[in-house]
Design a protein around this motif. Structure first.
Motif, PDB file in Angstrom:
ATOM      1  N   ASN A 567     -13.600   7.952   7.367  1.00  0.00           N
ATOM      2  CA  ASN A 567     -12.764   9.153   7.123  1.00  0.00           C
ATOM      3  C   ASN A 567     -12.112   9.088   5.683  1.00  0.00           C
ATOM      4  OD1 ASN A 567     -11.180  11.514   7.656  1.00  0.00           O
ATOM      5  ND2 ASN A 567      -9.509  10.070   8.054  1.00  0.00           N
ATOM      6  N   ALA A 568     -11.854  10.065   4.889  1.00  0.00           N
ATOM      7  CA  ALA A 568     -11.129  10.282   3.734  1.00  0.00           C
ATOM      8  C   ALA A 568     -10.259  11.396   3.727  1.00  0.00           C
ATOM      9  CB  ALA A 568     -12.237  10.491   2.355  1.00  0.00           C
ATOM     10  N   GLY A 574      -4.198  10.038  -5.208  1.00  0.00           N
ATOM     11  CA  GLY A 574      -5.453   9.574  -4.890  1.00  0.00           C
ATOM     12  C   GLY A 574      -5.934   9.921  -3.430  1.00  0.00           C
ATOM     13  N   VAL A 575      -6.797   8.851  -3.027  1.00  0.00           N
ATOM     14  CA  VAL A 575      -7.443   9.323  -1.606  1.00  0.00           C
ATOM     15  C   VAL A 575      -7.430   7.886  -0.787  1.00  0.00           C
ATOM     16  CG1 VAL A 575      -9.813   9.590  -0.505  1.00  0.00           C
ATOM     17  CG2 VAL A 575      -9.027  10.980  -2.367  1.00  0.00           C
ATOM     18  N   THR A 576      -7.115   8.297   0.338  1.00  0.00           N
ATOM     19  CA  THR A 576      -7.319   6.901   1.560  1.00  0.00           C
ATOM     20  C   THR A 576      -8.475   6.983   2.350  1.00  0.00           C
ATOM     21  OG1 THR A 576      -4.762   6.802   1.798  1.00  0.00           O
ATOM     22  CG2 THR A 576      -5.961   5.837   3.549  1.00  0.00           C
ATOM     23  N   PRO A 626      -4.104  -2.358  12.212  1.00  0.00           N
ATOM     24  CA  PRO A 626      -4.282  -2.708  13.788  1.00  0.00           C
ATOM     25  C   PRO A 626      -4.251  -1.942  14.894  1.00  0.00           C
ATOM     26  CG  PRO A 626      -2.235  -3.823  13.147  1.00  0.00           C
ATOM     27  CD  PRO A 626      -2.707  -3.109  12.107  1.00  0.00           C
ATOM     28  N   ASP A 627      -3.261  -0.761  14.592  1.00  0.00           N
ATOM     29  CA  ASP A 627      -3.098   0.100  15.596  1.00  0.00           C
ATOM     30  C   ASP A 627      -4.369   1.078  15.580  1.00  0.00           C
ATOM     31  OD1 ASP A 627      -0.634  -0.444  15.963  1.00  0.00           O
ATOM     32  OD2 ASP A 627       0.106   0.954  14.223  1.00  0.00           O
ATOM     33  N   THR A 628      -5.079   1.266  14.779  1.00  0.00           N
ATOM     34  CA  THR A 628      -6.205   2.123  14.787  1.00  0.00           C
ATOM     35  C   THR A 628      -7.712   1.327  14.758  1.00  0.00           C
ATOM     36  OG1 THR A 628      -6.415   2.519  12.509  1.00  0.00           O
ATOM     37  CG2 THR A 628      -5.246   4.034  13.945  1.00  0.00           C
ATOM     38  N   GLY A 629      -7.417  -0.139  14.437  1.00  0.00           N
ATOM     39  CA  GLY A 629      -8.678  -1.141  14.326  1.00  0.00           C
ATOM     40  C   GLY A 629      -9.399  -0.408  13.231  1.00  0.00           C
ATOM     41  N   SER A 630      -8.574  -0.028  11.966  1.00  0.00           N
ATOM     42  CA  SER A 630      -9.564   0.654  10.825  1.00  0.00           C
ATOM     43  C   SER A 630      -9.192  -0.346   9.865  1.00  0.00           C
ATOM     44  CB  SER A 630      -8.959   1.834  10.650  1.00  0.00           C
ATOM     45  OG  SER A 630      -9.242   2.740  11.623  1.00  0.00           O
ATOM     46  N   PHE A 631     -10.192  -0.652   8.870  1.00  0.00           N
ATOM     47  CA  PHE A 631      -9.948  -1.102   7.352  1.00  0.00           C
ATOM     48  C   PHE A 631      -9.710  -0.013   6.566  1.00  0.00           C
ATOM     49  CE2 PHE A 631     -11.987  -4.744   9.439  1.00  0.00           C
ATOM     50  CZ  PHE A 631     -11.240  -5.859   8.752  1.00  0.00           C
ATOM     51  N   CYS A 632      -8.434  -0.045   5.701  1.00  0.00           N
ATOM     52  CA  CYS A 632      -8.343   1.008   4.976  1.00  0.00           C
ATOM     53  C   CYS A 632      -7.967   0.539   3.461  1.00  0.00           C
ATOM     54  CB  CYS A 632      -6.819   1.792   5.270  1.00  0.00           C
ATOM     55  SG  CYS A 632      -6.720   2.011   7.080  1.00  0.00           S
ATOM     56  N   PHE A 633      -8.170   1.401   2.587  1.00  0.00           N
ATOM     57  CA  PHE A 633      -8.160   1.328   1.012  1.00  0.00           C
ATOM     58  C   PHE A 633      -7.854   2.540   0.349  1.00  0.00           C
ATOM     59  CE2 PHE A 633     -12.789   1.519   1.674  1.00  0.00           C
ATOM     60  CZ  PHE A 633     -13.086   2.301   0.701  1.00  0.00           C
ATOM     61  N   THR A 634      -7.283   2.286  -0.875  1.00  0.00           N
ATOM     62  CA  THR A 634      -7.212   3.578  -1.778  1.00  0.00           C
ATOM     63  C   THR A 634      -7.801   3.625  -2.819  1.00  0.00           C
ATOM     64  OG1 THR A 634      -5.123   2.499  -2.427  1.00  0.00           O
ATOM     65  CG2 THR A 634      -4.643   3.819  -0.462  1.00  0.00           C
ATOM     66  N   LEU A 635      -8.033   4.914  -3.361  1.00  0.00           N
ATOM     67  CA  LEU A 635      -8.574   4.828  -4.438  1.00  0.00           C
ATOM     68  C   LEU A 635      -7.991   6.062  -5.462  1.00  0.00           C
ATOM     69  CD1 LEU A 635     -12.575   5.245  -3.156  1.00  0.00           C
ATOM     70  CD2 LEU A 635     -11.513   3.249  -4.358  1.00  0.00           C
ATOM     71  N   ARG A 636      -8.267   6.034  -6.543  1.00  0.00           N
ATOM     72  CA  ARG A 636      -7.589   7.142  -7.609  1.00  0.00           C
ATOM     73  C   ARG A 636      -8.370   8.288  -7.627  1.00  0.00           C
ATOM     74  NH1 ARG A 636      -7.043   4.106 -13.287  1.00  0.00           N
ATOM     75  NH2 ARG A 636      -8.975   3.457 -12.628  1.00  0.00           N
ATOM     76  N   THR A 637      -7.714   9.195  -8.185  1.00  0.00           N
ATOM     77  CA  THR A 637      -8.504  10.496  -8.341  1.00  0.00           C
ATOM     78  C   THR A 637      -8.331  11.116  -9.671  1.00  0.00           C
ATOM     79  OG1 THR A 637      -6.515  11.711  -7.353  1.00  0.00           O
ATOM     80  CG2 THR A 637      -8.495  11.052  -5.980  1.00  0.00           C
TER      81      THR A 637
END
Length: 637
Positions: A567-568, A574-576, A626-637
């Motif tokens: 999911n983005a 930027g974008v998560t 840990p709440d959603t069990g997701s690995f998250c990262f941000t990117l520039r736009t």
């Protein structure tokens, strides 16, 4: 002879110190020697695995070439009855594959077409055996790289029949690609090997067999570049004990009783150390140790197991190559311990005299008071103050020493960490170098296949589409390799705007087979996302790493419902991106992004650390929710 209490105390402390230091040195030596020997055995195993992978990468193009040419002939894209067309095809293929020294086809009637690259002046030579009833004709042709004829002649005395050769008979019997035993090529006198594939009709009748000759000289060159130890070496043995690859290529060949070139056998080779390590009475496939003279050696035997080839990687090295520094260090530390103890005894005598002086003064005062020669009300000597000062000095020295020790430990940890990081950089560079060669071979073969498909037969749009897609994926693999090289060199790479939705789609096409084989469902929610600013190949590496981690986690946990969702969402500037899976999650006490820390049994603990470094280099940040069990990262736009 009487000694003072101070002298006895100083000598006793110095003796205890020497014994303690000697015990520490001896214990450290034993543990370090064990660790180094285990490391040495690990180095031999790694060298064997590297050799196996290099050999597989070296032999695979020849096997694929044999299979590819046999399929071309089976599908009648090239006619075996048209000698000129078959020669042209083999000639063109040989020019696109520099590692292949010869390609040929032998038929069930005894006909034969063989194209080989000669050693001098870049000349190609063709041998054509034609069978017309009872009439047999052998024609030889020499051509330049432009396929222009240089010379032509006939050999009426030639009796070569491919049907009598081992490669043909094995391919006919097993009806699959087969490898011959290594042998010395007649023309070049270089060691080589042949792989052959059968050619059949659609009904399963045998038409003939295609063969590929490949020199194995480069395997010896690879062994020469292995860094085992100062006096260690690796060689490759055939099942009969012949040495088919050696760091010194001259050690592989000899002249037999008939005056012909042949392979040197391990039981008769000149190197007495290698003979002692791997002679027939020890070639049992087990790792171990052996004595040669007064030295102890470690050795390892590992079967190659490539397409059933009966080859074995044999490695050996003297223990002293790994432990001599430890032995020298132990000897040096023992002398240092003795010198330190002697110095400590001298300093201890002086220090004990200083410490006992006020005690003696107090004892003299007590004796004088008891004898009535001094009044009890007389001022006390400065006994306790001096003792307190000396005690404070000792405490301060102990504190400083502990602080110093905390710093040969912190430094030792940092040096060990730096060594591991440097080793990973070298491994990554070597891996990138090794992968670039098969990728280049893939693109060349695909180009040749596209050219052949377009030039011969009817237009097959589906085949061309598959070949073009294969070509695109091979070039994309090359881009990833170049990005890996750039990352090892701390090269930030090209930063350009790119479409995140397109990148995610392309990335999953790379690992489509893994996703399919593990029955994982994938869904994406990437809409209305502006162009991303960054290195698209590096971001693709992050997505591939996170996706493969998710697949491995679900496979290990045997998750009944296996799904990955990406999911983005837009954010300011930027974008998560979130990568979520239905796996078991992450243990709360695990520092995910710390180097060399991993929850996998065979993991190295570098994947997530590298991912976070890539994201940060591209101007973003990375974390685990840990709440959603997701690995998250941000990117520039």
């Amino acid at each position: 002879m009487k000694f003072s209490l101070a002298t006895i105390l100083a000598i006793s402390l110095a003796g205890l110190q020497f014994v303690a230091i000697l015990l520490v040195v001896t214990t450290s030596y034993v543990t370090s020697e064990t660790a180094m020997l285990n490391h040495a055995r690990g180095q031999l195993e790694k060298a064997s695995q590297n050799t196996i992978e290099h050999t597989r990468g070296f032999l695979s193009p020849a096997r694929e070439a044999a299979d590819f040419i046999s399929r071309i002939v089976e599908n009648t894209l090239i006619s075996t009855s048209n000698t000129a067309e078959l020669e042209q095809f083999l000639f063109d293929y040989l020019q696109t594959a520099p590692d292949i020294s010869g390609a040929f086809f032998g038929g069930e009637q005894g006909d034969f077409v063989y194209v080989t690259r000669l050693e001098t002046d870049d000349i190609y030579q063709t041998k054509v055996v034609s069978i017309d009833g009872e009439i047999r004709t052998t024609k030889l042709i020499q051509r330049d790289p432009d396929f222009t004829i240089i010379d032509t002649w006939f050999d009426p005395n030639d009796t070569y029949d491919p049907r009598t050769r081992p490669w043909y008979q094995s391919a006919r019997a097993e009806r699959r690609h087969v490898w011959t035993d290594p042998y010395i090529f007649f023309s070049s006198q270089d060691p080589g090997i042949t792989v052959a594939s059968p050619v059949e009709t659609k009904t399963g009748d045998l038409i003939g067999a295609v063969g590929i000759d490949i020199k194995i000289q480069s395997i010896s060159e690879f062994l020469a570049g292995l860094e085992l130890s100062e006096n260690g070496a690796a060689l490759i043995l055939n099942r009969n004990g012949d040495i088919i690859a050696h760091p010194d290529p001259s050690q592989t060949q000899t002249t037999n009783d008939n005056g012909e070139q042949a392979f040197v056998n391990i039981n008769t080779m000149e190197n007495s150390i290698a003979r002692a390590a791997f002679a027939s009475d020890r070639a049992d496939g087990a790792n171990g140790e052996f004595k040669f003279g007064s030295d102890t050696y470690i050795s390892a035997l590992s079967p190659i197991s490539i397409d059933g080839l009966p080859w074995t990687i044999a490695t050996y090295a003297p223990e002293n190559d790994f432990t001599q520094d430890i032995k020298d260090n132990r000897r040096r530390n023992t002398w240092i311990a003795a010198i330190v103890s002697i110095c400590s005894a001298i300093v201890g005598v002086a220090l004990s005299e200083l410490i006992l002086r006020p005690v003696r003064a107090f004892a003299v005062r007590t004796a004088l008071v008891s004898q009535g020669e001094m009044s009890p009300q007389a001022p006390l000597p400065q006994t306790y103050r001096e003792l307190e000062r000396a005690n404070a000095t000792l405490i301060d020295e102990i504190a400083q020493r502990r602080e110093s020790e905390s710093k040969v430990q912190e430094l030792k940890h940092d040096l060990s960490h730096a060594a591991r990081v440097n080793m990973m950089g070298q491994m990554a560079t070597g891996l990138a170098h090794e992968l670039s060669q098969p990728l280049t071979a893939i693109t060349q073969n695909v180009d040749a296949a596209i050219s052949t498909a377009k030039h011969h037969g009817g237009q097959n749009d589906e085949l061309l589409e598959i070949l073009h897609e294969l070509d695109d994926q091979a070039h994309r693999g090359g881009d990833i390799i170049r990005a890996l090289r750039g990352f090892v060199r701390k090269d930030e790479g090209a930063v350009d705007p790119f479409d995140l939705d397109e990148l995610v789609t392309q990335t999953f096409s790379l690992i489509r087979q893994e996703v399919k084989s593990h029955h994982v469902a994938t869904t994406f929610d990437i809409t209305d996302i502006p162009p991303i600013i960054g290195n698209r190949v590096q971001i693709a590496q992050v997505l591939v790493n996170l996706t493969r981690n998710a697949i491995e986690a679900m496979e290990t946990a045997q998750s009944p419902n296996r799904a990955i969702h990406i999911n983005a969402t837009k954010k300011r500037g930027g974008v998560t991106v979130r990568v979520t899976d239905t796996g078991p999650g992450v243990a709360p006490n695990l520092d995910l992004f710390k180097r060399f820390e991993t929850s996998k049994k065979d993991g190295m603990g570098l994947g997530l650390s590298i991912c976070r470094t890539i994201v940060e280099v591209n101007g973003g940040r990375m974390w685990y929710d840990p709440d959603t069990g997701s690995f998250c990262f941000t990117l520039r736009t």
